[in-house]
Design a protein around this motif. Structure first.
Motif, PDB file in Angstrom:
ATOM      1  N   GLU A  69       0.834  -1.208   0.000  1.00  0.00           N
ATOM      2  CA  GLU A  69       0.000   0.000   0.000  1.00  0.00           C
ATOM      3  C   GLU A  69       0.867   1.256   0.000  1.00  0.00           C
ATOM      4  OE1 GLU A  69      -3.100   0.191   2.885  1.00  0.00           O
ATOM      5  OE2 GLU A  69      -3.578  -1.946   2.737  1.00  0.00           O
ATOM      6  N   VAL A  72       2.045   1.877  -3.476  1.00  0.00           N
ATOM      7  CA  VAL A  72       0.953   2.427  -4.292  1.00  0.00           C
ATOM      8  C   VAL A  72       0.764   3.911  -3.985  1.00  0.00           C
ATOM      9  CG1 VAL A  72      -1.542   2.353  -4.708  1.00  0.00           C
ATOM     10  CG2 VAL A  72      -0.240   0.229  -4.562  1.00  0.00           C
ATOM     11  N   LEU A  76       1.198   7.060  -6.554  1.00  0.00           N
ATOM     12  CA  LEU A  76       0.120   8.027  -6.795  1.00  0.00           C
ATOM     13  C   LEU A  76       0.589   9.451  -6.519  1.00  0.00           C
ATOM     14  CD1 LEU A  76      -2.881   8.385  -7.530  1.00  0.00           C
ATOM     15  CD2 LEU A  76      -3.422   8.084  -5.114  1.00  0.00           C
ATOM     16  N   GLU A 151     -12.508  10.848  -7.745  1.00  0.00           N
ATOM     17  CA  GLU A 151     -11.622   9.957  -8.493  1.00  0.00           C
ATOM     18  C   GLU A 151     -10.335   9.685  -7.714  1.00  0.00           C
ATOM     19  OE1 GLU A 151      -9.203   9.876 -12.771  1.00  0.00           O
ATOM     20  OE2 GLU A 151     -10.746  11.400 -12.389  1.00  0.00           O
ATOM     21  N   VAL A 152      -9.737  10.750  -7.147  1.00  0.00           N
ATOM     22  CA  VAL A 152      -8.534  10.575  -6.335  1.00  0.00           C
ATOM     23  C   VAL A 152      -8.847   9.750  -5.093  1.00  0.00           C
ATOM     24  CG1 VAL A 152      -6.820  11.780  -4.930  1.00  0.00           C
ATOM     25  CG2 VAL A 152      -7.445  12.682  -7.166  1.00  0.00           C
ATOM     26  N   ALA A 155      -9.114   6.083  -5.897  1.00  0.00           N
ATOM     27  CA  ALA A 155      -7.795   5.471  -6.119  1.00  0.00           C
ATOM     28  C   ALA A 155      -7.080   5.218  -4.798  1.00  0.00           C
ATOM     29  CB  ALA A 155      -6.951   6.378  -7.012  1.00  0.00           C
ATOM     30  N   LEU A 156      -7.171   6.160  -3.873  1.00  0.00           N
ATOM     31  CA  LEU A 156      -6.549   5.993  -2.561  1.00  0.00           C
ATOM     32  C   LEU A 156      -7.215   4.867  -1.768  1.00  0.00           C
ATOM     33  CD1 LEU A 156      -6.150   9.758  -1.645  1.00  0.00           C
ATOM     34  CD2 LEU A 156      -4.262   8.148  -1.930  1.00  0.00           C
ATOM     35  N   ARG A 158      -8.847   2.358  -2.896  1.00  0.00           N
ATOM     36  CA  ARG A 158      -8.630   1.064  -3.543  1.00  0.00           C
ATOM     37  C   ARG A 158      -7.192   0.579  -3.368  1.00  0.00           C
ATOM     38  NH1 ARG A 158     -10.409   2.616  -7.928  1.00  0.00           N
ATOM     39  NH2 ARG A 158      -8.438   3.261  -8.909  1.00  0.00           N
ATOM     40  N   GLY A 159      -6.241   1.483  -3.478  1.00  0.00           N
ATOM     41  CA  GLY A 159      -4.838   1.072  -3.487  1.00  0.00           C
ATOM     42  C   GLY A 159      -4.150   1.112  -2.142  1.00  0.00           C
ATOM     43  N   ARG A 169     -12.380   9.624   3.214  1.00  0.00           N
ATOM     44  CA  ARG A 169     -13.013   9.790   1.905  1.00  0.00           C
ATOM     45  C   ARG A 169     -14.292  10.617   2.030  1.00  0.00           C
ATOM     46  NH1 ARG A 169     -14.315   4.726  -2.206  1.00  0.00           N
ATOM     47  NH2 ARG A 169     -14.947   5.974  -4.009  1.00  0.00           N
TER      48      ARG A 169
END
Length: 381
Positions: A69, A72, A76, A151-152, A155-156, A158-159, A169
């Motif tokens: 993580e 990732v 990002l 969108e950001v 991605a955070l 998920r990854g 979030r």
């Protein structure tokens, strides 16, 4: 006769010290029992060893997963120019980042703190970029603010979910809605976006960046929310209400400090309005850009300051948090605005003044009007 069924001459042969079945049997029995006990102990040791191995495996898998993580997250951040993001960190976070390794990011509390700060800067930069674009375009472009941040956030989540919780979030999505409200085409659209954002923020007050949020809400003139969210964060930081239990000593003091850290953002806004030195929403206005943002950075008129101060006080005085009331009254006295304090119909004010001035209820107001030093710092009401 007289000898029983087996006759008078019968006498059982009992080995000395060996019991009814003899010493050999007794030794064999004891040996078997010892073997059983040894086998049981061995099984217990093997079971414990297997349990410890499972626990170690779980920890190793967790560590490897966290390392993945972290990689990732770094990927990002690099995609959004890590160097540019690092410049926006505070000085302490920049120093920590400069000497940090991947191991620190995975294993160290300071590393996690820097990761959280970088994520905050990343999302804030997305908000600023989208806000500037929205200010230059039509009001309908504001919807892209929420979409870009979402969108950001996706991605955070998920990854690298260890670094970006669902509460984070929710907070950043609400921040995007507030940014979209700044560029809304109509007052009705703006109010709807602010209302929806505040509804989400009330569910996750501890995830909120209160400094950033206070500026956003002040810029939008959402003073009810500016008071409500920090008060909810204060209550969530002290769920057992230890701040009102001075007999607990250090535990009470720590709870009060956590609450006061949240109250600070309300009082900072109030202080700007009372002193006339600064515009509470200037930081958000500067980030917003465009003509509206430039206009909002200008000084407020005396009438505007009075109206905004009244709105904050109204929301503040409705709070059931007694420790907050004591801190609020202290803050107003320290700001030199005792007249407002005495004239706003504050609940619990008379006992507060009597207790903290050391005077009776009749003399306490005069002591308050004498200046900030006349009343000692607050204790809970």
């Amino acid at each position: 006769g007289g000898g029983g069924l087996l006759g008078a001459g019968y006498a059982p042969q009992v080995a000395s010290g060996g019991g009814l079945f003899g010493a050999a049997y007794q030794d064999a029995y004891e040996g078997a029992g010892g073997a059983v006990a040894m086998q049981a102990a061995k099984r217990q040791r093997l079971s414990l060893a297997a349990q410890l191995e499972d626990e170690r495996s779980v920890r190793v898998r967790g560590l490897v997963g966290k390392a993945c993580e972290a990689l990732v997250l770094l990927q990002l951040l690099a995609a959004h120019n890590l160097g540019r993001l690092a410049v926006r960190l505070d000085e302490r976070a920049r120093r920590t980042l400069a000497g940090m390794s991947v191991r620190d990011l995975v294993y160290d509390a300071d590393g996690e703190g820097v990761a959280a700060a970088l994520i905050s800067v990343l999302v804030s930069s997305q908000l600023d970029t989208a806000g500037a674009a929205g200010a230059a375009a039509t009001g309908g472009a504001a919807g892209s603010v929420v979409a870009g941040v979402e969108e950001v956030g996706a991605a955070l989540a998920r990854g690298c979910p260890s670094y970006f919780r669902e509460d984070d979030r929710t907070f950043y999505r609400a921040s995007a809605q507030l940014k979209a409200a700044e560029a809304a085409a109509t007052p009705a659209d703006r109010e709807a976006l602010v209302r929806e954002a505040l509804g989400a923020l009330r569910r996750v007050p501890l995830a909120a960046n209160l400094e950033m949020l206070a500026s956003q809400l002040a810029y939008l003139r959402a003073y009810d929310g500016l008071v409500d969210i920090p008060l909810r964060a204060a209550a969530a930081s002290d769920p057992e209400n230890l701040a009102m239990r001075p007999e607990l000593g250090p535990d009470c003091e720590r709870a009060r400090q956590r609450r006061q850290a949240a109250y600070h953002h309300i009082f900072a806004t109030l202080r700007m309005l009372v002193s006339g030195s600064g515009n509470p929403g200037a930081a958000a206005a500067a980030a917003s850009g465009g003509p509206a943002g430039a206009e909002a950075q200008k000084g407020l008129s005396a009438q505007e300051r009075a109206a905004y101060k009244a709105a904050i006080l109204k929301a503040s005085l409705a709070s059931p948090d007694l420790f907050f009331h004591a801190c609020l009254y202290d803050a107003l006295i320290d700001m030199g605005d005792a007249a407002t304090l005495l004239g706003c119909g504050a609940p619990h004010l008379e006992p507060f003044l009597a207790e903290h001035s050391g005077l009776g209820p009749a003399a306490a107001p005069a002591a308050v009007m004498a200046g900030p030093g006349a009343v000692p710092p607050a204790r809970p009401l």
